[in-house]
Design a protein around this motif. Structure first.
Motif, mmCIF file in Angstrom:
data_model
loop_
_atom_site.group_PDB
_atom_site.id
_atom_site.type_symbol
_atom_site.label_atom_id
_atom_site.label_comp_id
_atom_site.label_asym_id
_atom_site.label_seq_id
_atom_site.Cartn_x
_atom_site.Cartn_y
_atom_site.Cartn_z
ATOM 1 N N ALA A 42 4.506 0.866 7.554
ATOM 2 C CA ALA A 42 3.379 0.219 8.241
ATOM 3 C C ALA A 42 2.180 0.043 7.313
ATOM 4 O O ALA A 42 1.554 -1.033 7.284
ATOM 5 C CB ALA A 42 2.979 1.043 9.469
ATOM 6 N N LEU A 43 1.850 1.062 6.549
ATOM 7 C CA LEU A 43 0.690 0.971 5.654
ATOM 8 C C LEU A 43 0.925 -0.044 4.547
ATOM 9 O O LEU A 43 -0.005 -0.740 4.124
ATOM 10 C CB LEU A 43 0.386 2.347 5.055
ATOM 11 C CG LEU A 43 -0.117 3.408 6.042
ATOM 12 C CD1 LEU A 43 -0.314 4.747 5.331
ATOM 13 C CD2 LEU A 43 -1.418 2.968 6.705
ATOM 14 N N PHE A 78 -3.260 0.385 0.929
ATOM 15 C CA PHE A 78 -2.659 1.138 -0.168
ATOM 16 C C PHE A 78 -3.437 2.415 -0.500
ATOM 17 O O PHE A 78 -2.849 3.402 -0.932
ATOM 18 C CB PHE A 78 -2.552 0.246 -1.404
ATOM 19 C CG PHE A 78 -1.721 -0.988 -1.178
ATOM 20 C CD1 PHE A 78 -0.369 -0.878 -0.867
ATOM 21 C CD2 PHE A 78 -2.275 -2.249 -1.248
ATOM 22 C CE1 PHE A 78 0.409 -1.998 -0.651
ATOM 23 C CE2 PHE A 78 -1.511 -3.381 -1.029
ATOM 24 C CZ PHE A 78 -0.167 -3.252 -0.722
ATOM 25 N N THR A 79 -4.746 2.392 -0.308
ATOM 26 C CA THR A 79 -5.536 3.605 -0.547
ATOM 27 C C THR A 79 -5.143 4.700 0.435
ATOM 28 O O THR A 79 -4.938 5.862 0.052
ATOM 29 C CB THR A 79 -7.031 3.304 -0.416
ATOM 30 O OG1 THR A 79 -7.398 2.290 -1.361
ATOM 31 C CG2 THR A 79 -7.858 4.554 -0.687
ATOM 32 N N LEU A 80 -5.013 4.327 1.701
ATOM 33 C CA LEU A 80 -4.593 5.292 2.716
ATOM 34 C C LEU A 80 -3.163 5.748 2.465
ATOM 35 O O LEU A 80 -2.830 6.917 2.657
ATOM 36 C CB LEU A 80 -4.716 4.671 4.109
ATOM 37 C CG LEU A 80 -4.398 5.570 5.302
ATOM 38 C CD1 LEU A 80 -5.258 6.822 5.275
ATOM 39 C CD2 LEU A 80 -4.592 4.806 6.604
ATOM 40 N N LEU A 81 -2.313 4.834 2.001
ATOM 41 C CA LEU A 81 -0.930 5.182 1.679
ATOM 42 C C LEU A 81 -0.886 6.229 0.577
ATOM 43 O O LEU A 81 -0.157 7.228 0.672
ATOM 44 C CB LEU A 81 -0.173 3.923 1.247
ATOM 45 C CG LEU A 81 1.260 4.123 0.734
ATOM 46 C CD1 LEU A 81 2.136 4.746 1.806
ATOM 47 C CD2 LEU A 81 1.841 2.793 0.270
ATOM 48 N N VAL A 123 -1.893 9.582 1.958
ATOM 49 C CA VAL A 123 -0.846 10.212 2.764
ATOM 50 C C VAL A 123 0.209 10.855 1.871
ATOM 51 O O VAL A 123 0.644 12.000 2.096
ATOM 52 C CB VAL A 123 -0.197 9.172 3.702
ATOM 53 C CG1 VAL A 123 1.065 9.739 4.348
ATOM 54 C CG2 VAL A 123 -1.191 8.738 4.771
ATOM 55 N N LEU A 124 0.646 10.146 0.835
ATOM 56 C CA LEU A 124 1.663 10.688 -0.067
ATOM 57 C C LEU A 124 1.135 11.897 -0.822
ATOM 58 O O LEU A 124 1.854 12.882 -1.029
ATOM 59 C CB LEU A 124 2.116 9.601 -1.047
ATOM 60 C CG LEU A 124 2.732 8.350 -0.417
ATOM 61 C CD1 LEU A 124 3.235 7.404 -1.500
ATOM 62 C CD2 LEU A 124 3.853 8.700 0.539
ATOM 63 N N ALA A 125 -0.147 11.832 -1.240
ATOM 64 C CA ALA A 125 -0.737 12.977 -1.931
ATOM 65 C C ALA A 125 -0.860 14.174 -0.996
ATOM 66 O O ALA A 125 -0.627 15.320 -1.398
ATOM 67 C CB ALA A 125 -2.101 12.599 -2.490
ATOM 68 N N ALA A 126 -1.210 13.907 0.264
ATOM 69 C CA ALA A 126 -1.361 14.989 1.230
ATOM 70 C C ALA A 126 -0.052 15.723 1.449
ATOM 71 O O ALA A 126 -0.029 16.949 1.614
ATOM 72 C CB ALA A 126 -1.889 14.435 2.556
ATOM 73 N N LYS A 127 1.054 14.992 1.446
ATOM 74 C CA LYS A 127 2.353 15.645 1.619
ATOM 75 C C LYS A 127 2.617 16.630 0.492
ATOM 76 O O LYS A 127 3.089 17.749 0.716
ATOM 77 C CB LYS A 127 3.462 14.604 1.682
ATOM 78 C CG LYS A 127 4.838 15.238 1.861
ATOM 79 C CD LYS A 127 5.951 14.227 1.855
ATOM 80 C CE LYS A 127 7.302 14.922 2.021
ATOM 81 N NZ LYS A 127 8.427 13.961 1.978
#
Length: 231
Positions: free
Chosen positions: A169-170, A176-179, A182-186
């Motif tokens: 969805a992103l 892409f910034t939010l994407l 999210v990946l960094a947060a994981k």
């Protein structure tokens, strides 16, 4: 475009049936799902792709392991990807989308979304939910990392589908910034659990392989949609 959506939908529904329906009732569930897909595809003037989807889904179920046991490698995913790429290459967003396309509302909260695009999005999301887990398990079993071993990071079967749908969805919305966040947060959330396995590194390997395969699957679906609508 709609052909790829139907193929992904067929495979995704087959995996959901395999996951949630008891073995005694799976044959009936598979037949009912195939009939519904065939009827829907006929209403969209895409009945040929319904037969392709049923065939691909049957091969997928027979060739891929369920939640436990088995080792199939990634060739079933290559077969699904090839069928989807051929479908997008042959038909992008069609001008004539059948009776269902004519009845499909022209507007949506996201703007004008054609019936072909809507079917692809539904099919892609359905595939990413459980079939994505099957892909990740196949990738992990292909090497020395065992997805069913005690070292497997718990919660992946729930986090993975949510993550793939979110990446899909992103990417489509260009966030892409939010994407990236999210990946960094994981990685940040998983770091304490991974760091406790410094001796063997199995958890880190499991995390990296599983995450990369999961992300590539979601990005591949997003690419297909971009490619199909680019023309």
């Amino acid at each position: 475009m709609i052909g790829a959506g139907i193929v992904l939908l067929g495979v995704g529904v087959a995996d959901l049936i395999r996951l949630y329906v008891p073995s005694r009732g799976r044959g009936v569930a598979y037949a009912a799902a195939a009939l519904l897909i065939l009827i829907g595809a006929a209403g969209a003037d895409a009945v040929v792709w319904a037969f392709v989807a049923v065939a691909v889904a049957a091969v997928w179920v027979l060739a891929t392991p369920g939640s436990t046991g088995g080792r199939a490698g990634l060739w079933p995913l290559i077969a699904v990807a090839a069928a989807s790429f051929v479908a997008v290459a042959l038909h992008g967003v069609r001008v004539d989308q059948g009776p269902l396309g004519e009845a499909w509302p022209a507007g949506s909260p996201l703007g004008a979304v054609s019936f072909d695009v809507a079917v692809f999005v539904v099919g892609a999301v359905t595939f990413l939910v459980e079939s994505g887990n099957v892909v990740v398990r196949a990738a992990l079993r292909g090497g020395e990392v065992n997805a069913d071993s005690p070292t497997a990071l718990k919660g992946g079967r729930l986090i993975g589908p949510l993550e793939r749908v979110l990446v899909f969805a992103l990417t489509l919305t260009g966030a892409f910034t939010l994407l990236a966040a999210v990946l960094a947060a994981k990685g940040i959330v998983r770091f304490p659990e991974i760091s406790r396995d410094s001796a063997l590194g199995t958890r880190a390997e499991y995390f990296l392989i599983g995450s990369l395969v999961s992300w590539v699957t979601a990005l591949g679906a997003a690419f297909l949609l971009w490619w199909g609508t680019a023309g």
